[in-house]
Design an enzyme around this catalytic site. Structure first.
Site, short mmCIF file in Angstrom:
data_model
loop_
_atom_site.label_atom_id
_atom_site.label_comp_id
_atom_site.label_asym_id
_atom_site.label_seq_id
_atom_site.Cartn_x
_atom_site.Cartn_y
_atom_site.Cartn_z
N TYR A 47 38.22 74.52 48.13
CA TYR A 47 39.64 74.70 48.45
C TYR A 47 40.11 73.66 49.47
O TYR A 47 39.45 73.41 50.47
CB TYR A 47 39.91 76.10 48.98
N LEU A 203 48.62 89.08 39.19
CA LEU A 203 49.98 89.28 38.69
C LEU A 203 50.23 88.55 37.38
O LEU A 203 51.26 88.72 36.73
CB LEU A 203 51.02 88.84 39.72
N PHE A 207 55.91 86.13 36.32
CA PHE A 207 56.97 85.50 37.10
C PHE A 207 56.96 83.98 36.97
O PHE A 207 57.79 83.30 37.58
CB PHE A 207 56.84 85.89 38.57
N GLU A 209 56.50 82.27 33.76
CA GLU A 209 56.91 81.79 32.45
C GLU A 209 58.13 82.55 31.94
O GLU A 209 58.29 83.74 32.23
CB GLU A 209 55.76 81.91 31.45
#
Length: 288
Positions: A47, A203, A207, A209
């Site tokens: 990361y 999720l 939210f 596409e």
């Protein structure tokens, strides 16, 4: 097995690959999360091009929170092509020396003596179970890791490793819009073998596409949000939480209000037909 918070805080976007929070901002975020019951933090060595663990470690020291009050997860194996290492090709490395070195590097960066959970980040076609088992046994015996697990592994890949060393965790992608683990036997196998499930991107793409699937899902979400008095993102979390595998979602948001409100998803169990109503909306057809 170390006790983790049910909702896990994903730290991938805290640093260079996301919000680029300062040391002080990260320290305050760690404090905020723990104050709201989110004591488990998910990392991976790659990361931020191998920089986010170190950023978090410095913030953790500044936060003043005792080590025993939080749980740390990290992963290794992916050889990321970036600016901090000399890799020419993205690949995987699960040699004994590399696994041990990588864990020790994560410990140094995170400013800790041990990882509560250590995961192999993605399966490699060249991984050797005996070699992996030797490395993990050494790390567990020396107290540098407590739990060992994998991430993004299929049942056969888990079985390949667990034949030599116990696999306690599998962190996978699982959401209302990504149901592959529920359909290909991964969740069934983990439930059978008592392997803890963690879900990244819980999720899904609802939210992100704008398509027919998202339209169908959002229509049902609006109805259920009013019925349960929950935000739509918490309805989505409640959907995966209802699965008998007892999945722990990895929350990637740095929005404090969303993080705090996510606890409400733990307080509600969707009614059976509501769960299947969302499944039908996602798949575009009723169950067989």
């Amino acid at each position: 097995m170390t006790k983790k918070s049910k909702l896990i805080i994903g730290c991938m976007s805290w640093g260079k690959w996301g919000k680029q929070l300062s040391t002080k901002e990260q320290a305050k975020m760690i404090q905020f999360c723990t104050e709201n019951g989110h004591t488990t933090f998910d990392h991976a060595d790659i990361y931020g091009d191998y920089t986010t663990e170190s950023d978090f470690g410095n913030a953790f020291i500044e936060s003043g929170i005792p080590r025993e009050h939080i749980q740390l997860i990290s992963k290794c194996g992916i050889q990321y092509v970036g600016k901090t290492r000399t890799h020419k090709t993205k690949h995987y490395n699960y040699s004994k020396d590399y696994i041990i070195w990588s864990v020790e590097e994560s410990l140094r960066n995170l400013k800790t003596d041990y990882l509560d959970t250590f995961l192999l980040h993605r399966p490699s076609p060249l991984m050797q179970p005996d070699i992996i088992a030797e490395a993990i046994s050494h790390l567990q015996e020396s107290g540098k890791i407590i739990q060992f697990g994998v991430s993004n592994f299929t049942p056969s890949q888990i079985a390949l490793i667990s034949d030599k060393i116990q696999v306690q965790v599998n962190q996978i992608e699982f959401s209302l819009t990504q149901q592959k683990a529920m359909q290909n036997g991964t969740l069934d196998y983990m439930l059978q073998k008592n392997i803890q499930a963690m879900s990244w991107s819980p999720l899904g793409t609802v939210f992100k596409e704008k398509n027919e699937q998202a339209y169908r899902i959002n229509k049902v979400l609006k109805t259920l949000s009013e019925k349960y008095n929950l935000s739509v993102d918490n309805i989505l979390l409640s959907w995966i939480l209802k699965h008998p595998i007892h999945v722990s979602p990895v929350i990637g948001s740095t929005n404090k209000e969303r993080i705090k409100n996510a606890n409400k998803a733990l307080e509600v169990s969707l009614e059976l037909e509501d769960w299947f109503m969302l499944l039908e909306a996602s798949q575009g057809h009723e169950v067989p």
